[in-house]
Enzyme design. Structure first.
Site, PDB file in Angstrom:
ATOM      1  CG  ASN A   1       8.328  -2.296   0.138  1.00 33.80           C
ATOM      2  OD1 ASN A   1       7.799  -2.378   1.259  1.00 33.80           O
ATOM      3  ND2 ASN A   1       8.908  -1.195  -0.296  1.00 33.80           N
TER       4      ASN A   1
ATOM      5  CG  ASP B   1      -0.180 -17.192   8.851  1.00 29.97           C
ATOM      6  OD1 ASP B   1       0.937 -17.322   9.409  1.00 29.97           O
ATOM      7  OD2 ASP B   1      -1.247 -17.123   9.486  1.00 29.97           O
TER       8      ASP B   1
ATOM      9  CG  HIS C   1      11.191  -2.457   4.172  1.00 27.98           C
ATOM     10  ND1 HIS C   1       9.815  -2.410   4.084  1.00 27.98           N
ATOM     11  CD2 HIS C   1      11.491  -3.611   4.801  1.00 27.98           C
ATOM     12  CE1 HIS C   1       9.323  -3.491   4.650  1.00 27.98           C
ATOM     13  NE2 HIS C   1      10.311  -4.241   5.091  1.00 27.98           N
ATOM     14  CG  LEU C   2      11.427   2.198  -1.537  1.00 31.21           C
ATOM     15  CD1 LEU C   2      10.197   3.033  -1.845  1.00 31.21           C
ATOM     16  CD2 LEU C   2      12.393   2.208  -2.709  1.00 31.21           C
ATOM     17  CB  SER C   3      12.662   4.189   4.470  1.00 29.51           C
ATOM     18  OG  SER C   3      11.694   3.329   5.052  1.00 29.51           O
TER      19      SER C   3
ATOM     20  CD  GLU D   1      11.127  -7.490   5.458  1.00 29.47           C
ATOM     21  OE1 GLU D   1      11.974  -8.252   5.997  1.00 29.47           O
ATOM     22  OE2 GLU D   1      10.330  -6.802   6.103  1.00 29.47           O
TER      23      GLU D   1
ATOM     24  CG  HIS E   1       5.698  -2.225  10.033  1.00 33.60           C
ATOM     25  ND1 HIS E   1       7.005  -2.655   9.972  1.00 33.60           N
ATOM     26  CD2 HIS E   1       5.622  -1.188   9.139  1.00 33.60           C
ATOM     27  CE1 HIS E   1       7.669  -1.907   9.106  1.00 33.60           C
ATOM     28  NE2 HIS E   1       6.851  -1.013   8.586  1.00 33.60           N
TER      29      HIS E   1
ATOM     30  CE1 TYR F   1       8.993   4.953   2.614  1.00 31.07           C
ATOM     31  CE2 TYR F   1       7.422   6.760   2.824  1.00 31.07           C
ATOM     32  CZ  TYR F   1       7.959   5.582   3.300  1.00 31.07           C
ATOM     33  OH  TYR F   1       7.486   5.022   4.470  1.00 31.07           O
TER      34      TYR F   1
ATOM     35  NE  ARG G   1       7.503   4.116   9.798  1.00 29.74           N
ATOM     36  CZ  ARG G   1       6.383   4.266   9.092  1.00 29.74           C
ATOM     37  NH1 ARG G   1       5.985   3.357   8.246  1.00 29.74           N
ATOM     38  NH2 ARG G   1       5.653   5.367   9.223  1.00 29.74           N
TER      39      ARG G   1
ATOM     40  NE  ARG H   1      10.502   5.839   8.262  1.00 24.65           N
ATOM     41  CZ  ARG H   1       9.502   5.690   7.400  1.00 24.65           C
ATOM     42  NH1 ARG H   1       9.586   4.760   6.457  1.00 24.65           N
ATOM     43  NH2 ARG H   1       8.446   6.471   7.459  1.00 24.65           N
TER      44      ARG H   1
ATOM     45  N   PRO I   1       0.790  -1.231   0.000  1.00 24.67           N
ATOM     46  CG  PRO I   1      -0.083  -1.076   2.146  1.00 24.67           C
ATOM     47  CD  PRO I   1       0.549  -2.040   1.192  1.00 24.67           C
ATOM     48  CG  ASN I   2      -0.255   4.275   1.352  1.00 24.12           C
ATOM     49  OD1 ASN I   2      -1.235   4.804   0.848  1.00 24.12           O
ATOM     50  ND2 ASN I   2      -0.281   3.699   2.541  1.00 24.12           N
TER      51      ASN I   2
ATOM     52  NE  ARG J   1       3.984   6.400   1.508  1.00 29.18           N
ATOM     53  CZ  ARG J   1       4.338   5.191   1.887  1.00 29.18           C
ATOM     54  NH1 ARG J   1       4.815   4.336   1.007  1.00 29.18           N
ATOM     55  NH2 ARG J   1       4.210   4.833   3.124  1.00 29.18           N
TER      56      ARG J   1
ATOM     57  CB  ALA K   1       1.627   0.214   6.180  1.00 27.72           C
TER      58      ALA K   1
END
Ligand code: DQA
Length: 144
Positions: A73, A86, A99-101, A97, A79, A22, A110, A106, A9-10, A17, A76
């Protein structure tokens, strides 16, 4: 080697954003970057983005018998989502996995990654480059 790349999402709002976190490049630029990274690795890829947890679960389930590995990725949902954890465990495909950040630098919430518990590796804080690192890692991991 066939890789499914899932963005949560997002991430479709990249560029708009929180650009200080990001970056200023948009989601189309990220998709081009991922396609190029897969081509450089000799991997076929399918890109999937959704803002909906259940849709991501459905997509992971549909990867069984079709893809050799998953780059994800979960944004949100990283977390919060035991359902995505599952699903990854259920299909048991090697998953990486991204993550950009740098999520560990953070907010404390997170620092927990449910999806990461089903992944063989995590790349966080490398921006777009993290996806390339994930694809290369998966290629070596699978041996394809
Ligand atoms: C993110 C980090 C998450 O904490 C956040 O909710 C996102 C993006 C990243 O790529 O840095 O949406 O997954």
């Amino acid at each position: 080697m066939k890789i499914l790349v899932i963005n949560g999402p997002n991430l479709n709002l990249l560029g708009v954003r929180e650009p200080d976190i990001y970056g200023k490049q948009d989601f189309a630029a990220l998709e081009r970057f991922i396609k190029d990274a897969c081509a450089d690795c000799g991997a076929d890829c399918e890109l999937y983005q959704s803002n909906h947890e259940g849709a991501i679960v459905d997509k992971i389930q549909s990867a069984l018998g079709v893809f050799d590995g998953i780059v994800i990725n979960p944004a949100a949902y990283t977390h919060t989502s035991v359902a995505i954890l599952d699903a990854l465990k259920a299909v048991a495909l090697p998953a990486v996995e991204v993550h950009l950040s740098d999520v560990n630098a953070r907010e404390a919430f997170r620092h927990v990654s449910y999806a990461g518990m089903a992944c063989v590796k995590t790349f966080a804080g490398h921006g777009f480059e993290g996806y390339k690192m994930a694809v290369e890692f998966l290629k070596n991991y699978i041996g394809g």
